[in-house]
Scaffold this motif. Structure first.
Motif, PDB file in Angstrom:
ATOM      1  N   TRP A   7       0.873  -1.142  -0.004  1.00 48.28           N
ATOM      2  CA  TRP A   7      -0.019   0.032   0.151  1.00 48.28           C
ATOM      3  C   TRP A   7       0.857   1.206   0.009  1.00 48.28           C
ATOM      4  O   TRP A   7       2.022   1.231   0.624  1.00 48.28           O
ATOM      5  CB  TRP A   7      -0.983   0.030   1.224  1.00 48.28           C
ATOM      6  CG  TRP A   7      -1.999  -0.866   1.178  1.00 48.28           C
ATOM      7  CD1 TRP A   7      -1.780  -2.281   1.393  1.00 48.28           C
ATOM      8  CD2 TRP A   7      -3.334  -0.691   0.953  1.00 48.28           C
ATOM      9  NE1 TRP A   7      -3.015  -2.951   1.202  1.00 48.28           N
ATOM     10  CE2 TRP A   7      -3.951  -2.079   0.903  1.00 48.28           C
ATOM     11  CE3 TRP A   7      -4.232   0.219   0.343  1.00 48.28           C
ATOM     12  CZ2 TRP A   7      -5.379  -2.307   0.703  1.00 48.28           C
ATOM     13  CZ3 TRP A   7      -5.418   0.155   0.392  1.00 48.28           C
ATOM     14  CH2 TRP A   7      -6.171  -1.059   0.615  1.00 48.28           C
ATOM     15  N   GLU A   8       0.558   2.301  -0.806  1.00 49.90           N
ATOM     16  CA  GLU A   8       1.168   3.556  -0.678  1.00 49.90           C
ATOM     17  C   GLU A   8       0.517   4.630   0.047  1.00 49.90           C
ATOM     18  O   GLU A   8      -0.910   4.677   0.004  1.00 49.90           O
ATOM     19  CB  GLU A   8       1.396   3.924  -2.200  1.00 49.90           C
ATOM     20  CG  GLU A   8       2.129   3.022  -3.037  1.00 49.90           C
ATOM     21  CD  GLU A   8       2.461   3.359  -4.263  1.00 49.90           C
ATOM     22  OE1 GLU A   8       2.497   4.670  -4.795  1.00 49.90           O
ATOM     23  OE2 GLU A   8       2.605   2.446  -5.217  1.00 49.90           O
ATOM     24  N   TYR A   9       1.335   5.417   0.709  1.00 48.02           N
ATOM     25  CA  TYR A   9       0.792   6.582   1.462  1.00 48.02           C
ATOM     26  C   TYR A   9       0.626   7.723   0.868  1.00 48.02           C
ATOM     27  O   TYR A   9       1.418   8.258   0.026  1.00 48.02           O
ATOM     28  CB  TYR A   9       1.430   6.572   2.716  1.00 48.02           C
ATOM     29  CG  TYR A   9       1.015   7.923   3.564  1.00 48.02           C
ATOM     30  CD1 TYR A   9       0.011   7.567   4.550  1.00 48.02           C
ATOM     31  CD2 TYR A   9       1.783   9.087   3.382  1.00 48.02           C
ATOM     32  CE1 TYR A   9      -0.269   8.861   5.511  1.00 48.02           C
ATOM     33  CE2 TYR A   9       1.323  10.137   4.183  1.00 48.02           C
ATOM     34  CZ  TYR A   9       0.267  10.068   5.128  1.00 48.02           C
ATOM     35  OH  TYR A   9      -0.127  11.202   5.824  1.00 48.02           O
ATOM     36  N   PHE A  10      -0.606   8.392   0.833  1.00 49.47           N
ATOM     37  CA  PHE A  10      -0.734  10.009   0.175  1.00 49.47           C
ATOM     38  C   PHE A  10      -1.911  10.672   0.864  1.00 49.47           C
ATOM     39  O   PHE A  10      -2.858   9.857   1.100  1.00 49.47           O
ATOM     40  CB  PHE A  10      -0.946   9.801  -1.260  1.00 49.47           C
ATOM     41  CG  PHE A  10      -1.083  10.972  -1.959  1.00 49.47           C
ATOM     42  CD1 PHE A  10      -0.049  11.901  -2.129  1.00 49.47           C
ATOM     43  CD2 PHE A  10      -2.582  11.566  -2.191  1.00 49.47           C
ATOM     44  CE1 PHE A  10      -0.243  13.084  -2.991  1.00 49.47           C
ATOM     45  CE2 PHE A  10      -2.336  12.633  -2.993  1.00 49.47           C
ATOM     46  CZ  PHE A  10      -1.374  13.747  -2.924  1.00 49.47           C
ATOM     47  N   GLY A  11      -1.520  11.898   1.457  1.00 49.43           N
ATOM     48  CA  GLY A  11      -2.629  12.700   1.864  1.00 49.43           C
ATOM     49  C   GLY A  11      -3.277  12.154   3.087  1.00 49.43           C
ATOM     50  O   GLY A  11      -4.577  12.678   3.118  1.00 49.43           O
ATOM     51  N   GLY A  12      -2.711  11.422   3.659  1.00 50.16           N
ATOM     52  CA  GLY A  12      -3.458  10.961   5.081  1.00 50.16           C
ATOM     53  C   GLY A  12      -4.202   9.534   4.844  1.00 50.16           C
ATOM     54  O   GLY A  12      -4.761   9.237   5.567  1.00 50.16           O
ATOM     55  N   LYS A  13      -4.227   9.018   3.544  1.00 53.45           N
ATOM     56  CA  LYS A  13      -4.727   7.680   3.278  1.00 53.45           C
ATOM     57  C   LYS A  13      -3.720   6.692   2.799  1.00 53.45           C
ATOM     58  O   LYS A  13      -2.644   7.142   2.127  1.00 53.45           O
ATOM     59  CB  LYS A  13      -6.041   7.960   2.589  1.00 53.45           C
ATOM     60  CG  LYS A  13      -7.110   8.682   3.085  1.00 53.45           C
ATOM     61  CD  LYS A  13      -8.322   8.550   2.487  1.00 53.45           C
ATOM     62  CE  LYS A  13      -9.453   9.181   3.272  1.00 53.45           C
ATOM     63  NZ  LYS A  13     -10.786   9.478   2.481  1.00 53.45           N
ATOM     64  N   CYS A  14      -4.202   5.520   2.383  1.00 56.55           N
ATOM     65  CA  CYS A  14      -3.504   4.397   2.023  1.00 56.55           C
ATOM     66  C   CYS A  14      -3.969   3.933   0.352  1.00 56.55           C
ATOM     67  O   CYS A  14      -5.417   3.847   0.715  1.00 56.55           O
ATOM     68  CB  CYS A  14      -3.282   3.412   2.885  1.00 56.55           C
ATOM     69  SG  CYS A  14      -2.088   3.928   4.401  1.00 56.55           S
ATOM     70  N   TYR A  15      -3.210   3.571  -0.360  1.00 52.40           N
ATOM     71  CA  TYR A  15      -3.831   3.333  -1.724  1.00 52.40           C
ATOM     72  C   TYR A  15      -2.995   2.072  -2.227  1.00 52.40           C
ATOM     73  O   TYR A  15      -1.745   1.830  -2.030  1.00 52.40           O
ATOM     74  CB  TYR A  15      -3.642   4.505  -2.774  1.00 52.40           C
ATOM     75  CG  TYR A  15      -4.149   5.610  -2.329  1.00 52.40           C
ATOM     76  CD1 TYR A  15      -5.686   5.714  -2.987  1.00 52.40           C
ATOM     77  CD2 TYR A  15      -4.021   6.786  -1.427  1.00 52.40           C
ATOM     78  CE1 TYR A  15      -6.271   6.928  -2.562  1.00 52.40           C
ATOM     79  CE2 TYR A  15      -4.382   7.571  -1.360  1.00 52.40           C
ATOM     80  CZ  TYR A  15      -5.650   7.775  -1.578  1.00 52.40           C
ATOM     81  OH  TYR A  15      -6.542   9.159  -1.472  1.00 52.40           O
ATOM     82  N   TYR A  16      -3.978   1.187  -2.714  1.00 58.10           N
ATOM     83  CA  TYR A  16      -3.580   0.005  -3.502  1.00 58.10           C
ATOM     84  C   TYR A  16      -3.435  -0.051  -4.897  1.00 58.10           C
ATOM     85  O   TYR A  16      -4.768  -0.041  -5.378  1.00 58.10           O
ATOM     86  CB  TYR A  16      -4.287  -1.437  -2.796  1.00 58.10           C
ATOM     87  CG  TYR A  16      -3.839  -2.632  -3.190  1.00 58.10           C
ATOM     88  CD1 TYR A  16      -2.488  -3.414  -3.206  1.00 58.10           C
ATOM     89  CD2 TYR A  16      -4.651  -3.082  -4.095  1.00 58.10           C
ATOM     90  CE1 TYR A  16      -2.197  -4.414  -3.733  1.00 58.10           C
ATOM     91  CE2 TYR A  16      -4.382  -4.382  -4.927  1.00 58.10           C
ATOM     92  CZ  TYR A  16      -3.355  -5.064  -4.463  1.00 58.10           C
ATOM     93  OH  TYR A  16      -2.924  -6.214  -5.165  1.00 58.10           O
TER      94      TYR A  16
END
Length: 207
Positions: free
Chosen positions: A85-94
């Motif tokens: 998962w990648e972190y960006f702007g306070g959230k995590c993205y897959y």
């Protein structure tokens, strides 16, 4: 003569040695005993302090955990077990590595305790565009319930938030394009929901 002198000297030495020697021996013994007692006392005090310190550390697990979690957050903001998962702007993205339909992608994200990504800002759009260049990725936007009434999967108000449609989209070509994905340029495009492409999942940062 010499022998008699030697006997005399020996008597004198014994006379001096017996009372003084005994006193010296007792003094040495007392000093050794006192030293052992002092060492034992210091050891007992040190052991007591170590035990007290250990008890205090056990009583403060939250502070210790906070320190560890703070360090882990810097290394793995989305969790040590979620390195994909990648972190960006306070959230995590897959960003998926496999293709599937919109509904299967939605279910897959939910299995991972997340949702299809909601892109509601230009910053998030730029982040997604950079990661999805030259490929198509599902996002959490659909008008399957009512044609033309687009809805985000988390209930975000579509009408008042950011949009980034490709020119001429959405056009509902073929009357069944009810799901949105990022086109190869990164702009949004509507397509039939059974189309298979990659997908983006989104979830809050673990607490």
């Amino acid at each position: 003569m010499e022998e008699e002198q030697l006997h005399e000297d020996l008597k004198v030495f014994k006379g001096k040695l017996q009372p003084q020697g005994l006193k010296s021996f007792i003094t040495v013994y007392l000093l050794l005993a006192f030293s052992f007692l002092l060492i034992f006392t210091l050891f007992a005090v040190s052991l007591s302090r170590v035990s007290a310190l250990s008890s205090k550390l056990q009583e403060l697990p939250s502070e210790q955990n906070h320190s560890v979690s703070g360090r882990d957050f810097l290394l793995f903001p989305c969790g040590p077990g979620s390195r994909e998962w990648e972190y960006f702007g306070g959230k995590c993205y897959y960003f998926s590595l496999t293709r599937m339909s919109w509904h299967k992608a939605k279910a897959q994200c939910e299995e991972m305790r997340s949702q299809l990504a909601v892109i509601d800002s230009y910053a998030k759009q730029n982040f997604a565009m950079f990661r999805t260049r030259n490929e198509r990725f599902w996002i959490g936007l659909t008008d399957q319930h009512s044609e033309g009434d687009w809805e985000w999967v988390d209930g975000t108000d579509y009408k008042t938030t950011f949009t980034f449609w490709k020119e001429g989209e959405p056009n509902n070509s073929g009357s069944n394009e009810d799901c949105a994905h990022l086109w190869v340029s990164g702009k949004w495009n509507d397509v039939y929901c059974t189309y298979e492409c990659y997908y983006i999942c989104e979830k809050p940062v673990p607490k």
